[in-house]
Design an enzyme around this catalytic site. Structure first.
Site, PDB file in Angstrom:
ATOM      1  N   ASP A   1     -12.520 -51.502   6.270  1.00  0.00           N
ATOM      2  CA  ASP A   1     -13.683 -52.326   5.943  1.00  0.00           C
ATOM      3  C   ASP A   1     -14.984 -51.568   5.652  1.00  0.00           C
ATOM      4  O   ASP A   1     -15.611 -51.785   4.635  1.00  0.00           O
ATOM      5  CB  ASP A   1     -13.962 -53.329   7.068  1.00  0.00           C
ATOM      6  CG  ASP A   1     -12.752 -54.219   7.353  1.00  0.00           C
ATOM      7  OD1 ASP A   1     -11.644 -53.910   6.866  1.00  0.00           O
ATOM      8  OD2 ASP A   1     -12.920 -55.224   8.057  1.00  0.00           O
TER       9      ASP A   1
ATOM     10  N   GLU B   1      -7.803 -51.078  19.362  1.00  0.00           N
ATOM     11  CA  GLU B   1      -7.802 -51.285  17.909  1.00  0.00           C
ATOM     12  C   GLU B   1      -7.926 -49.938  17.195  1.00  0.00           C
ATOM     13  O   GLU B   1      -7.245 -49.686  16.213  1.00  0.00           O
ATOM     14  CB  GLU B   1      -8.973 -52.210  17.538  1.00  0.00           C
ATOM     15  CG  GLU B   1      -8.998 -52.626  16.073  1.00  0.00           C
ATOM     16  CD  GLU B   1     -10.144 -53.581  15.745  1.00  0.00           C
ATOM     17  OE1 GLU B   1     -10.993 -53.821  16.634  1.00  0.00           O
ATOM     18  OE2 GLU B   1     -10.190 -54.069  14.601  1.00  0.00           O
TER      19      GLU B   1
END
Ligand code: GLC
Length: 426
Positions: free
Chosen positions: A168, A395
Site C-alpha cells: 500500500d 502482520e
C-alpha cells in the site's frame, strides 16, 4: 505431513489462527482491522488451509471467484458482511455488485495457487473438478488485466491505485501519488488507526490521495475501459507483473493438465510478451528492477522489494538479485526488508516502507528454490522462522529488531508458517 517435534507448538498456534479467522467459506486477514475477504490474502491462505483439509482450501478460492466481476476483474475486497470497523466500506466504493466489493484488484497470485492446490493434491478427483471450474475464471482475470491495464499492449500492466500493488504505502508510489489531488475528498474517519499504532500505518496525506482515487473511479462508474487513461496514478510494478507472469506460467501448466489447450496457449503467449518487456524495468545501477511511472514516462528511483520479487517468476539475473538481497540483509537483523535499508526514506516500522512480510519472504524463497538457488532460499526461510519465534504471528516485522507490527493473529502469516513447517508437498 511431518512437523518436527520442536515446532509442534508453533504449528498448533498457526492452525489455531487459521481456525479463529475462518468464517466458513472464506477467511478474514485478521479480526478487527480487516473484517472481510481480501483477494491475495485468501489465495495465499489457501496454501496453508489445504494441510488441514483440501476441500476447505478449494472453497477459499471458489468463494473469491464467485465475486468476480462480469468483465473479469477479481476485486481486492469482498464485503460479505456489514462491519463498521473498516474504512472505506461498501457505501464508499458503491460498485453496484450483488454482494458488495471494492472496485480495484490485487496481485494475481491465484493462478500460482490453483496450480499448487492441483498438482500437490491428495484428492485428485476433487482437485480436477474444482480446477476445471476455476481455471477459466483465472484466465478471464488475466485477460482482463492485460486488456484494461495495458491498453497499448506493452506486455506489462499498470496499477491504478497503490492498494492494487498489495504494498500500500511503498516508497515506490511517493512521486506518482504526489500528483494525485486531494480537493473534493469527502470528509472521512479512518478506522485502521483505531486498531493499530498510527506510526505503523500510512500517513494522512497518503490516505487523502487513496480516497481521491476511489472517488474519481467511482465518478467514472467503475467502467474499467475508462479508468486506465483517466487515472493520474498509473504505475508499472515489477512485483505485481512478476506475480502475474508466474501465475500465467502456472495457468499454462494447469490448463495443459486439464486439456484446456486454448487457455494454455494464450497464457504462454502472455508470458513470452511480458518476459521480453521486463528488460525495460531493469536498473543496472540498482541491481534490481524498478517501477515505471506511465504518466511521467520514466523509471522510479526507489529500491523496494517489488523490484526483487521478479525472482518469483525467474525473471532477471538471479545472482545479481540475490546479491542485492544480501546487501540489504547485511544492514538489518532480519530479512527480507521491504525496502533498501540504505535509502534515507527507509522506515523499519511503517508498513511497506521497510518492514519484513512473511508472504514476500515465501514468494522469494519459492522462486529461488525453483531457480536452483537453494542456499539463498534457505537463508530467507530461516529468517521467516526466526521472526515468528521472536514475535509471533504479526502482520509485519521490524527488520532491525524483529518486533511484531500492525495487526496480530494474522491469517496469511500463519498460513506461511504452516507451509514452512509442513514442508513442500511436491
Ligand atoms: C494491507 C496490505 C495488503 C493486504 C491487506 C489485508 O492492505 O497492504 O497487501 O492484502 O492489508 O491483509
Amino acid at each position: 505431513m511431518t512437523v518436527q517435534p520442536q515446532d509442534k507448538d508453533l504449528f498448533d498456534n498457526a492452525q489455531a489462527i487459521l481456525r479463529d479467522n475462518d468464517r466458513g467459506a472464506y477467511t478474514v486477514p485478521t479480526k478487527g482491522l480487516y473484517p472481510f475477504q481480501w483477494n491475495w490474502d485468501s489465495c495465499l491462505t489457501a496454501l496453508g488451509l489445504r494441510h488441514f483439509g483440501e476441500e476447505r482450501a478449494w472453497t477459499e478460492v471458489t468463494t473469491l471467484l464467485a465475486h468476480q466481476w462480469p468483465d473479469g476483474m477479481v476485486p481486492h475486497i469482498v464485503f460479505h458482511v456489514a462491519d463498521e470497523g473498516y474504512f472505506p466500506g461498501p457505501d464508499v466504493w458503491a460498485c453496484g455488485r450483488p454482494t458488495p466489493t471494492s472496485g480495484i484488484t490485487q496481485p494475481p497470485v491465484l493462478g500460482y495457487v490453483l496450480n499448487r492446490l492441483f498438482t500437490e493434491a491428495s484428492d485428485k478427483t476433487l482437485a480436477r473438478e474444482r480446477a476445471l471450474a476455476l481455471t477459466p475464471k483465472a484466465d478471464a482475470w488475466h485477460r482482463w488485466l492485460y486488456a484494461n491495464r495495458d491498453p497499448e499492449g506493452t506486455g506489462l500492466v499498470a496499477i491504478l491505485h497503490p492498494w492494487e500493488s498489495g504494498r500500500d504505502n511503498a516508497i515506490d508510489w511517493d512521486e506518482a501519488l504526489a500528483r494525485v489531488p486531494t480537493e473534493g475528498v469527502a470528509p472521512y474517519q479512518r478506522r485502521d488507526t483505531q486498531h493499530v499504532n498510527a506510526a505503523e500505518r500510512p500517513t494522512q496525506a497518503e490516505y487523502d490521495r487513496y480516497m481521491w482515487l476511489v472517488q474519481h473511479f467511482r465518478d467514472l462508474g467503475w467502467d474499467n475501459r475508462r479508468l486506465h487513461d483517466a487515472s493520474p496514478f498509473r504505475v508499472v510494478d515489477p512485483g505485481f507483473n512478476a506475480i502475474l507472469v508466474r501465475s500465467d506460467e502456472a495457468l499454462a501448466e494447469l490448463a495443459d493438465a486439464l486439456g484446456l489447450s486454448d487457455i494454455a496457449t494464450a497464457a504462454r503467449d502472455r508470458v513470452a510478451k511480458a518476459t521480453a518487456a521486463f528488460a525495460a524495468l531493469w536498473s543496472d545501477a540498482a541491481g534490481q528492477f524498478l517501477c515505471f511511472d506511465r504518466v511521467a514516462d520514466r523509471l522510479i528511483e526507489s529500491r523496494s522489494v517489488g523490484g526483487v520479487l521478479p525472482l518469483f517468476a525467474g525473471l532477471g539475473d538471479t545472482e545479481r538479485l540475490v546479491a542485492t538481497i544480501r546487501r540489504w540483509r547485511d544492514q538489518v537483523a532480519f530479512g527480507v526488508p521491504s525496502h533498501d535499508p540504505a535509502d534515507p526514506r527507509f522506515d523499519p516500522r511503517r508498513y511497506w516502507r521497510g518492514p519484513c512480510w512473511l508472504i514476500v519472504n515465501t514468494m522469494l524463497a519459492d522462486g529461488l528454490k525453483r531457480s536452483g538457488a537453494g542456499e539463498a532460499a534457505a537463508a530467507i526461510d530461516a529468517d521467516s522462522l526466526a521472526l515468528i519465534r521472536t514475535s509471533g504471528f504479526a502482520e509485519y516485522y521490524d527488520p532491525t529488531d524483529g518486533s511484531g507490527l500492525g495487526g496480530r493473529h494474522f491469517t496469511w502469516t500463519a498460513a506461511m508458517v504452516v507451509e514452512l513447517l509442513a514442508g513442500d508437498r511436491r
